[in-house]
Design an enzyme around this catalytic site. Structure first.
Site, short mmCIF file in Angstrom:
data_model
loop_
_atom_site.label_atom_id
_atom_site.label_comp_id
_atom_site.label_asym_id
_atom_site.label_seq_id
_atom_site.Cartn_x
_atom_site.Cartn_y
_atom_site.Cartn_z
CB ILE A 106 6.42 0.53 11.80
CG1 ILE A 106 7.70 0.48 11.42
CG2 ILE A 106 6.01 1.90 12.45
CD1 ILE A 106 8.85 0.59 12.30
CE LYS A 137 3.80 -2.31 -0.08
NZ LYS A 137 4.50 -1.15 0.44
CB THR A 190 7.59 -6.97 4.75
OG1 THR A 190 6.27 -6.75 5.45
CG2 THR A 190 8.09 -5.51 4.38
CB CYS A 207 -0.18 -3.58 7.34
SG CYS A 207 1.07 -3.45 8.72
N GLY A 228 13.34 -5.41 -1.73
CA GLY A 228 14.78 -5.45 -1.99
C GLY A 228 15.53 -4.64 -3.03
#
Lengths: 306, 283
Positions: A75, A168, A196, A134, A247
């Protein structure tokens, strides 16, 4: 406490939540987008889409593609920017009926700290989550792949805000425990584990990458065992609470993370498929506790049997 | 204003399910499913879509889910009446292959109605509809909805070959173009549009189909100064406005201040799929 109504409350640093299930940043917008489909007040907390100082357009499409039991996204942190967030998004989030964790991303330690400071005067924010991981923007992973930079950015933010700080982490590292310890050292109140996994997919018809960005972040059930291992590894190496992410689609998935050492979990990609996935997870955890006559969800954390 | 328009969700959308009432292979690899759901059938507007889990279930109560393929698939509505509606899709990948195996009597999990739908009220007397491939089915619904408003519509239908022509019996005024010339005009459906606009200018052109077709339609309409709405497609994980995946680039406009390019990409699940063709950055 009545054994038939298990206690779902958890504590993340100074922050107490009514239950351990949060929405993952970037999968729940600013809450308002889904308020007609999801009873927000029942969530443990909302973690909103990453906020950066200036508005960001994000990456060109295609931004997502499906992969086996998962998906990739690039994104590129599309968001309204700090000023519009405060003006247009925060009032709604403040009144959602649950706790609010604002996820922020900066391009330097100073920028991260300034974002923390700029939110200090805003009411209704219960914690900040630092997105140092990110994979879809230039230098997005610089912090989370370097323990020195991780500690420095957390330290700078720690000095800038009295609010609980969650950090994070990225799984795209040799040993996530090293980064986890650095974040703890910097003053983090909890760790969100994990963001991710960097992946790649090719359209063999055109021989081009399936995402305009080339690489993307892999999420969904496909990464669950990998993320679970990252959580378990962090839990062995830090004393601060861990929020398990990766997940999680069902209560059973969430229970795995709690048993491995997480104090709370975030539901992300599953929300795309079932808008109420997080609420279904909350309900299922409650049922599990009742069935097993466990009084509090807190007893599950780190209860892995040898 | 720098603020993108408020994220008002489509009214009446819900997470629901529908029973498969009928299944028909209308053309090679093309399936039409008739689905029972009065909530959607009675509220859906032409150009809106439903987001469907690609796994059918035997029981209404079964809420288990399979994780592969993971994501929902977006389908426009072929038509809706009373308590049922139809979708029509081409088997392209794992999701549509799985859906094509749904049996009559089974249940599908779906979200809908989603998206904005076409601005039918912009056409007071006449409209031209352009559909290509699986962009034809939503034009059936659109043509009927226009007709009920007393608006005449003319359908221009594009297909690869005669075998791929969909829904031709559903239109009263129809011209066909095929890539291989096996049916109707040998060439693009855009050629038909250019000819049609030579004769008379409609109030609106509504189009749905592959991206190159939509771009051509947009340019033809812009040249003639005819209002045009296109129904866009992009990979769409959530369909409800939270993932920011299904964006299309918008033309820079005065709404967007310098340094604030948040609005450059718009999510078509909420700001579309129908968009004013002039707003799209077709480059």
């Amino acid at each position: 406490m009545n054994p038939h109504t298990p206690d779902l409350r958890v504590r993340l640093g100074a922050l107490e939540l009514q239950n351990p299930v949060l929405t993952a940043s970037g999968t729940f917008g600013y809450g308002e987008e889904v308020a007609d489909l999801v009873d927000l007040s029942k969530l443990g907390a909302i973690v909103c889409k990453t906020v950066t100082r200036l508005p960001r357009a994000g990456n060109a499409p295609p931004r997502t593609c499906e992969t086996p039991a998962g998906m990739m996204n690039a994104i590129g942190l599309q968001n309204v920017g700090l000023a519009a967030f405060k003006r247009d998004k925060l009032p709604f989030l403040r009144d959602s009926g649950t706790k609010l964790i604002v996820n922020i991303a900066g391009d330097s330690s100073e920028d991260f700290a300034a974002l923390c400071a700029d939110l200090n005067d805003e009411e209704g924010i219960d914690a900040l989550e630092l997105n140092i991981s990110c994979p879809n923007v230039a230098h997005g992973l610089d912090f989370a792949t370097d323990p020195i930079q991780t500690e420095a950015v957390v330290k700078a933010c720690r000095a800038a805000t009295p609010r609980p700080l969650f950090v994070k982490l990225s799984p795209n590292v040799t040993d996530i425990a090293v980064i986890a310890r650095a974040a703890q050292e910097g003053g983090a109140d909890a760790l969100s584990v994990c963001n991710t996994f960097v992946g790649f997919a090719i359209d063999t018809r055109t021989r081009r990458p399936r995402l305009s960005n080339g690489t993307g972040g892999l999420s969904g059930p496909a990464i669950r065992p990998l993320a679970l291992r990252a959580v378990w590894r962090c839990a062995q190496n830090v004393q601060i609470p861990i929020i398990g992410i990766g997940g999680i689609a069902t209560a059973n998935d969430a229970l795995e993370f709690l048993i491995a050492g997480a104090s709370a979990v975030q539901v992300g990609t599953a929300t795309f498929v079932r808008p109420n996935a997080a609420l279904e997870v909350i309900e299922g955890i409650g049922e599990y506790l009742s069935q097993h006559e466990i009084a509090s969800v807190r007893e599950l954390t780190g209860s892995l049997q040898a | 204003m720098t603020t993108p328009q408020a994220d008002a969700p489509a009214t009446g959308r819900r997470h629901t399910h529908a029973r498969v009432l009928a299944k028909c292979e209308v053309a090679p690899r093309h399936f039409a499913l008739t689905l029972s759901n009065s909530g959607i059938a009675r509220t859906v507007r032409a150009g809106q879509f439903v987001h469907v889990l690609p796994h059918s279930r035997e029981n209404e109560e079964d809420t288990g889910w399979s994780f592969d393929p993971l994501l929902r698939r977006a389908f426009s509505i072929l038509d809706a009446r009373e308590d049922e509606f139809e979708i029509l899709f081409r088997v392209e990948g794992r999701g549509t292959r799985s859906l094509a195996r749904a049996e009559v009597g089974e249940w599908l999990d779906l979200l809908g109605p989603l998206g904005n739908g076409f601005s039918l009220s912009q056409a007071s007397r006449s409209a031209i509809l352009v559909g290509g491939g699986v962009g034809v089915p939503p034009m059936v619904f659109t043509a009927r909805a226009l007709s009920e408003r007393g608006v005449e519509s003319q359908m221009l239908l594009g297909a690869r070959s005669a075998a791929d022509v969909l829904c031709e019996d559903k239109f009263t005024s129809l011209q066909i173009a095929t890539d291989d010339g096996s049916r109707g005009h040998h060439g693009r459906v855009g050629d038909l549009l250019e000819s049609a606009l030579q004769e008379q200018l409609p109030d609106m052109v509504f189009a749905c189909g592959p991206y190159p077709m939509l771009r051509a339609v947009a340019h033809i309409c812009a040249a003639k100064n005819v209002m045009c709405e296109v129904s866009l497609e992009e990979n769409m994980p959530c369909g409800i406005g939270v993932c920011n995946g299904c964006v299309v680039p918008m033309r820079p406009s005065e709404d967007i201040l310098e340094g604030d390019d948040y609005g450059r990409f718009r999510r078509i699940c909420v700001h579309g799929p129908a968009c004013d063709a002039r707003d799209i950055d077709w480059t």
